[in-house]
Write an enzyme that holds these catalytic residues in place. Structure first.
Site, PDB file in Angstrom:
ATOM      1  N   ASP A  17       0.797  -1.222   0.000  1.00 56.77           N
ATOM      2  CA  ASP A  17       0.000   0.000   0.000  1.00 56.77           C
ATOM      3  C   ASP A  17       0.832   1.277   0.000  1.00 56.77           C
ATOM      4  OD1 ASP A  17      -2.476  -1.207  -0.189  1.00 56.77           O
ATOM      5  OD2 ASP A  17      -2.617  -1.520   1.957  1.00 56.77           O
ATOM      6  N   TYR A  74     -10.014  -0.485   3.235  1.00 58.20           N
ATOM      7  CA  TYR A  74      -9.435  -0.389   4.575  1.00 58.20           C
ATOM      8  C   TYR A  74      -9.066   1.040   4.933  1.00 58.20           C
ATOM      9  CZ  TYR A  74      -8.582  -4.814   7.043  1.00 58.20           C
ATOM     10  OH  TYR A  74      -8.707  -5.940   7.801  1.00 58.20           O
TER      11      TYR A  74
END
Length: 764
Positions: free
Chosen positions: A404, A488
């Site tokens: 990420d 998320y």
């Protein structure tokens, strides 16, 4: 990054040079050696010894110099600087076609050498700290100005599919609103072969539109009962690297598909209805679908009444109403002080920065210790990578192993914290600036939050003989930001405590990434959380990079790392009662020896020591890294994602500082076929760690086995670690924390109540 109050306000300060103990100005030799060209400034730019100083008593021993620039060398690039950097690179394009094809992935500050930072803090930016610089014989050699700031740009050429890195000198930058000159100078540029830079939000939006407009995809959705493409969500995930077909010669994305049920409900949880059985591969360079296959018709999960995350009234329920207001007020304001990006709180001081990849960066952390002055702890703290591997071998979940930070950018996905109640109390916010794909400047307002928190009891003791009690409440300073990566949410926090501790914390929340099930199907690789819906098991790993400087001035390399384990004494004469155990230390002398894992059974931790400074007992001063809960990858050693994430194989890595060693998986993990690039490769040099400039890489993670209660929203999970003083202070800093006022006795404040009538308790 700028504070909301300061972003349009020019500042000007006088710069000062302090006197050394022997009455002469402190000397500085060649502090501005360029880290790229290796050249030093000309003698014309230096101040030589002066024979007389100001007669003003308030300025005795101080030479007043004109301030050369308003930005500290570690301040993040301003919006104007980013614009100048982009314009400079675009203008350097060889042809109009090249210039039009430039896409700007990242524009960040080239962080100067640590000596330049020390010089700036000592003489150019208040509070002036000349003690930062080492003393030497001879007269002073102090520059009249700091070197120009520089920007580093990662540029993707959409036409040629090439990635290049540019260094631009920002020789003069003034805000656009005031007019004036905007000049930059290209220092260097190079094409980096065989890589793909991180994806951008602009590409994600284009990819979603391309997939929705692809006729075979629309037909596949009709088979599943979906005609309205406005209901469809396309999340473009990077392809990773699983075979030669994923090689970086093409810029690829393999999207995940979801579908909402209502077009007029903007807060609906679309992740509640994953669309499985459809394989899509998108060429992100040319923005075309190059592979498509409707492999298996799996019915969409039925609409779940619990799928939404809006307030109870919107889904027919009622939110709890028995929580009374809780107010956090500071009537006299906060205890922290902010000057630009320089923060002072209690005995702590540090600077904050921000990058599009790492997000929040903490610089120049120091503790002002009574009698010993400013004592450095670390030069730079940040979260440099994050990997989320999933444990389901079925398609498409086996490909879900996102980097990420390296594939997307934590900073670019950060929130504006004014949208929602993320922090409480008296808050100071900071804006963040970065470039978008086309070269424009994006600003996230209120991106970084600075505030104080009450943290319960710091220390308490009651003497049973006298009946006297003493309690000190703990207060901490928190610096944080929050980002969203697809489903998320991640909150990243650095907490500073009054007793000298520094805590790193990550809060994980948001929405689960789900899979669809055939009627009656159950998968052992996840949790069934609703009819036709399951959540795969997965792990989250974070890498904190800590450039330590325990009691070290810039240029000093006096740190080492020792591992501590608790040992059980063997039975014998020294352990006749068989109860003995003790802590044993081992010096980590080299990089390969310092590849270590957590061991809670032996209370394992690591101490970063200064080899030249001792406390009152004669022991070396230090800080220790105390692990929190942790784990290692559960995937097999031959898992494909570990080719790119070899750094996950150990919880701790230690390296000597090297300027270009910043990203544990290499700078470009996207579609990266190279085995062990980054940290796992650097440590093969097996460099000495016995007395050097230490960098700690701490890898910590959590294994998430979803609960039924994690649906439709996922409560916060917290993981992290602590940096704690170990022999650093002569006595506990908690001693001088003011005693706490006694709390009111509840019985003195509660109004008497009537007896229970009809099951209710009514107040008088």
């Amino acid at each position: 990054m700028a504070t909301a109050q300061e972003k349009a306000t020019p500042t000007s300060f006088a710069s000062a040079a302090g006197k050394a103990a022997d009455g002469v100005l402190q000397t500085w030799t060649d502090p501005l050696r360029d880290p790229i060209t290796k050249r030093s400034p000309t003698s014309a730019s230096l101040i030589r010894p002066v024979s007389s100083l100001s007669s003003d008593p308030s300025t005795k021993g101080i030479t007043i110099m004109p301030r050369a620039q308003t930005c500290h060398p570690l301040d993040p690039l301003t919006a104007a600087e980013i614009s100048v950097a982009v314009a400079t690179v675009r203008a350097a394009g060889a042809t109009p076609e090249v210039r039009d094809s430039m896409r700007f992935v990242e524009v960040v500050l080239v962080e100067p050498d640590k000596h330049v930072v020390a010089l700036a803090d000592a003489y150019f930016f208040p509070p002036f700290q000349p003690s930062l610089l080492p003393r030497s014989k001879g007269g002073p050699v102090i520059p009249t100005k700091l070197p120009p700031r520089r920007a580093r740009l990662v540029v993707y050429n959409k036409k040629s599919n090439e990635t290049s890195i540019w260094i631009v000198e920002l020789s003069e930058v003034r805000a656009t609103t005031r007019g004036g000159h905007h000049r930059g100078k290209v220092i260097s540029s190079e094409v980096v072969p065989n890589v793909q830079p991180p994806m951008d939000a602009v590409e994600y939006a284009e990819c979603e539109a391309v997939v929705k407009d692809f006729p075979p995809f629309r037909e596949a959705m009709k088979k599943r009962g979906i005609d309205d493409m406005d209901l469809v969500m396309v999340d473009p995930w990077c392809a990773g690297y699983h075979s030669d077909s994923d090689a970086p010669s093409r810029r690829l994305a393999k999207p995940l598909i979801f579908c909402r049920t209502e077009s007029d409900c903007p807060m609906e949880n679309g992740y509640a209805r994953p669309v499985e059985g459809i394989h899509v591969l998108v060429d992100m360079q040319n923005m075309v679908v190059i592979e498509f296959e409707d492999r298996k018709l799996i019915p969409l999960p039925p609409a779940d009444p619990l799928r939404n995350y809006t307030s109870g009234e919107t889904r027919g329920g009622v939110d709890r109403s028995d929580v009374k207001p809780l107010q956090i007020i500071q009537p006299e304001g906060p205890s922290f002080r902010v000057s630009g990006h320089f923060i002072e709180w209690q005995k702590w001081n540090f600077r904050i920065g921000f990058t599009s990849r790492e997000g929040l960066v903490i610089y120049s952390i120091a503790y002002v210790d009574d009698g010993r002055g400013r004592r450095p702890v670390a030069h730079r703290l940040s979260f440099v990578e994050m990997v989320v591997p999933y444990g389901d071998p079925n398609d498409p979940h086996y490909r879900k192993n996102a980097f990420d930070a390296g594939e997307d950018g934590l900073g670019k996905n950060a929130h504006s914290l004014k949208k929602g109640c993320d922090c409480l109390g008296y808050i100071r916010y900071f804006d963040a600036h970065f470039t978008n794909f086309t070269g424009g400047v994006e600003t996230i307002e209120n991106c970084v939050c600075l505030h104080e928190e009450d943290h319960g009891i710091l220390w308490k003791h009651q003497d049973w003989r006298t009946g006297l009690a003493e309690v000190r409440r703990s207060r901490r300073l928190s610096v944080s930001f929050v980002c969203t990566v697809a489903n998320y949410e991640y909150g990243f926090f650095w907490h500073f405590y009054q007793d000298g501790k520094i805590e790193a914390e990550v809060k994980l929340t948001g929405i689960l990434s789900l899979g669809a099930l055939q009627p009656g199907e159950i998968r052992k690789y996840g949790t069934t959380i609703a009819p036709g819906l399951y959540a795969p098991v997965h792990q989250h790993f974070f890498v904190a990079r800590m450039d330590m400087a325990v009691d070290c001035k810039p240029g000093e390399t006096f740190n080492q790392v020792a591992e501590v384990n608790v040992k059980v004494e063997e039975p014998g004469k020294g352990n006749v009662h068989n109860n003995a155990f003790y802590a044993e230390e081992e010096l980590l002398r080299s990089e390969l020896q310092a590849m270590r894992d957590c061991n809670p059974l032996s209370a394992r931790h690591w101490i970063i020591r200064n080899t030249r400074t001792v406390n009152r007992t004669g022991q070396l001063t230090g800080y220790k890294l105390m692990p929190g809960s942790n784990c290692l990858p559960l995937a097999g050693s031959e898992a494909k994602f570990l080719r790119r994430a070899a750094f996950l194989k150990h919880n701790l890595w230690v390296t000597p500082y090297a300027r270009d060693e910043m990203h544990p998986g290499g700078e470009f993990p996207n579609q990266n076929p190279r085995v062990g690039e980054g940290l796992a490769t650097w440590v093969k040099q097996n460099r000495s760690l016995e007395e050097t400039d230490i960098v700690l890489w701490y890898v910590f993670g959590i294994t998430h086995i979803p609960r039924l209660e994690d649906w439709p929203v996922m409560p916060v999970d917290r993981i992290g670690f602590m940096l704690m003083p170990h022999g650093f202070f002569n006595s506990s800093p908690a001693v001088d924390v003011p005693p706490s006022a006694c709390d009111l006795d509840l019985k003195d404040t509660v109004v008497a109540a009537k007896p229970i009538q009809n099951g209710l308790l009514a107040k008088l």
